[in-house]
Design an enzyme around this catalytic site. Structure first.
Site, PDB file in Angstrom:
ATOM      1  N   ASP A  59       0.821  -1.214   0.000  1.00  0.00           N
ATOM      2  CA  ASP A  59       0.000   0.000   0.000  1.00  0.00           C
ATOM      3  C   ASP A  59       0.855   1.263   0.000  1.00  0.00           C
ATOM      4  O   ASP A  59       0.648   2.174  -0.789  1.00  0.00           O
ATOM      5  CB  ASP A  59      -0.963   0.005   1.205  1.00  0.00           C
ATOM      6  CG  ASP A  59      -0.267  -0.263   2.543  1.00  0.00           C
ATOM      7  OD1 ASP A  59       0.979  -0.406   2.575  1.00  0.00           O
ATOM      8  OD2 ASP A  59      -0.968  -0.328   3.572  1.00  0.00           O
ATOM      9  N   ASP A 104       7.071   4.156   3.500  1.00  0.00           N
ATOM     10  CA  ASP A 104       7.348   5.315   4.341  1.00  0.00           C
ATOM     11  C   ASP A 104       8.861   5.353   4.582  1.00  0.00           C
ATOM     12  O   ASP A 104       9.618   5.832   3.728  1.00  0.00           O
ATOM     13  CB  ASP A 104       6.522   5.130   5.619  1.00  0.00           C
ATOM     14  CG  ASP A 104       6.577   6.307   6.581  1.00  0.00           C
ATOM     15  OD1 ASP A 104       7.107   7.355   6.204  1.00  0.00           O
ATOM     16  OD2 ASP A 104       6.089   6.174   7.717  1.00  0.00           O
ATOM     17  N   LEU A 146       9.464  -2.875   3.514  1.00  0.00           N
ATOM     18  CA  LEU A 146       9.680  -3.426   2.181  1.00  0.00           C
ATOM     19  C   LEU A 146      11.094  -3.987   2.044  1.00  0.00           C
ATOM     20  O   LEU A 146      11.306  -5.040   1.443  1.00  0.00           O
ATOM     21  CB  LEU A 146       9.402  -2.332   1.141  1.00  0.00           C
ATOM     22  CG  LEU A 146       9.060  -2.782  -0.265  1.00  0.00           C
ATOM     23  CD1 LEU A 146       7.971  -3.849  -0.267  1.00  0.00           C
ATOM     24  CD2 LEU A 146       8.623  -1.591  -1.113  1.00  0.00           C
ATOM     25  N   LYS A 153       6.139   7.949   0.303  1.00  0.00           N
ATOM     26  CA  LYS A 153       6.520   9.177   1.023  1.00  0.00           C
ATOM     27  C   LYS A 153       8.038   9.303   0.919  1.00  0.00           C
ATOM     28  O   LYS A 153       8.778   8.887   1.812  1.00  0.00           O
ATOM     29  CB  LYS A 153       6.124   9.073   2.494  1.00  0.00           C
ATOM     30  CG  LYS A 153       4.641   8.918   2.754  1.00  0.00           C
ATOM     31  CD  LYS A 153       4.415   8.928   4.261  1.00  0.00           C
ATOM     32  CE  LYS A 153       3.015   8.519   4.632  1.00  0.00           C
ATOM     33  NZ  LYS A 153       2.848   8.392   6.095  1.00  0.00           N
TER      34      LYS A 153
HETATM   35  P1  IMP Z   1       7.807   1.664   6.480  1.00  0.00           P
HETATM   36  O1  IMP Z   1       8.404   0.401   6.986  1.00  0.00           O
HETATM   37  O2  IMP Z   1       8.141   2.838   7.369  1.00  0.00           O
HETATM   38  O3  IMP Z   1       8.114   1.952   5.031  1.00  0.00           O
HETATM   39  O4  IMP Z   1       6.257   1.536   6.658  1.00  0.00           O
HETATM   40  C1  IMP Z   1       5.444   0.999   5.744  1.00  0.00           C
HETATM   41  C2  IMP Z   1       4.151   0.534   6.405  1.00  0.00           C
HETATM   42  O5  IMP Z   1       3.704   1.482   7.399  1.00  0.00           O
HETATM   43  C3  IMP Z   1       3.060   0.483   5.396  1.00  0.00           C
HETATM   44  O6  IMP Z   1       2.949  -0.787   4.831  1.00  0.00           O
HETATM   45  C4  IMP Z   1       1.843   0.856   6.200  1.00  0.00           C
HETATM   46  O7  IMP Z   1       1.269  -0.305   6.762  1.00  0.00           O
HETATM   47  C5  IMP Z   1       2.334   1.728   7.298  1.00  0.00           C
HETATM   48  N1  IMP Z   1       2.123   3.176   6.997  1.00  0.00           N
HETATM   49  C6  IMP Z   1       3.059   4.076   6.602  1.00  0.00           C
HETATM   50  N2  IMP Z   1       2.533   5.295   6.416  1.00  0.00           N
HETATM   51  C7  IMP Z   1       1.211   5.166   6.671  1.00  0.00           C
HETATM   52  C8  IMP Z   1       0.102   6.092   6.630  1.00  0.00           C
HETATM   53  O8  IMP Z   1       0.211   7.281   6.303  1.00  0.00           O
HETATM   54  N3  IMP Z   1      -1.124   5.582   6.973  1.00  0.00           N
HETATM   55  C9  IMP Z   1      -1.301   4.277   7.314  1.00  0.00           C
HETATM   56  N4  IMP Z   1      -0.298   3.381   7.357  1.00  0.00           N
HETATM   57  C10 IMP Z   1       0.942   3.812   7.041  1.00  0.00           C
HETATM   58 MG    MG Z   2       1.570  -2.096   4.637  1.00  0.00          MG
END
Ligand code: IMP
Ligand code: MG
Length: 171
Positions: free
Chosen positions: A99, A102, A107, A130
């Site tokens: 989805d 961030d 990932l 983002k």
């Molecule tokens: P990362 O490991 O920081 O890249 O986070 C990715 C995961 O955080 C995504 O798969 C989402 O489940 C969650 N996430 C990141 N940003 C958002 C947001 O703005 N709203 C809801 N879930 C988010």
């Molecule tokens: Mg996710």
């Protein structure tokens, strides 16, 4: 307060474009779509049917569950798998469907885990990115939208079932 960023029509149009691109890139080679739970369940449903509409029929679908956040909105640097695939991906073309990216830790962890299983190829698609928040470099092959803020809807917490995507703020 909430602010609509992406209407369901705008999302649908972009997913259709991505499906068209994927169909061209894979040229009918069988593909395994791996949806990252929970957030990607809506995206995977729409993208897979869009691929069908573009004539891409040879597709398997599986899911993986990965935890990335604890009780707050800070990212965990140690995401782990709580639900694994049931599909053997060795020698298969695999496209991870996520989805949102961030910080990139989730990932990145998932790519490392799946790579060990020796897929024929491993690519990634995220609906939302983002970029300004990235802490680890992760190769993303298909991006729906570059975006900022804390978002919900279209699979994302808290109202996962709302069809559009909104940014939430306390202002
Ligand atoms: P990362 O490991 O920081 O890249 O986070 C990715 C995961 O955080 C995504 O798969 C989402 O489940 C969650 N996430 C990141 N940003 C958002 C947001 O703005 N709203 C809801 N879930 C988010
Ligand atoms: Mg996710």
């Amino acid at each position: 307060m909430e602010n609509q960023l992406l209407s369901s029509d705008v999302i649908a149009k972009r997913i259709d474009e991505l499906a068209k691109q994927i169909k061209t890139d894979y040229q009918g080679q069988p593909l395994v779509l791996v949806g990252v739970l929970k957030g990607a369940f809506v995206l995977l449903a729409d993208l897979s049917r869009s691929l069908w509409h573009h004539g891409f029929a040879d597709i398997d679908i599986d899911f993986v569950g990965i935890t990335s956040y604890g009780t707050d909105t800070e990212s965990s640097k140690n995401p782990h798998i709580y639900l694994d695939l049931t599909t053997n991906i060795e020698n298969r073309h695999v496209l991870i469907i996520e989805d949102i990216i961030d910080t990139g830790y989730s990932l990145d962890a998932l790519i490392r885990i799946l790579r060990v299983r020796q897929p024929a190829s491993l690519k990634t698609l995220v609906l939302l990115s983002k970029k300004s928040r990235r802490e680890v470099t992760v190769p993303v092959d298909y991006i729906g939208f570059e975006i900022d803020g804390w978002l919900e809807g279209y699979g994302l917490d808290v109202h996962r079932h709302r069809p559009d995507i909104v940014a939430l703020s306390n202002a």
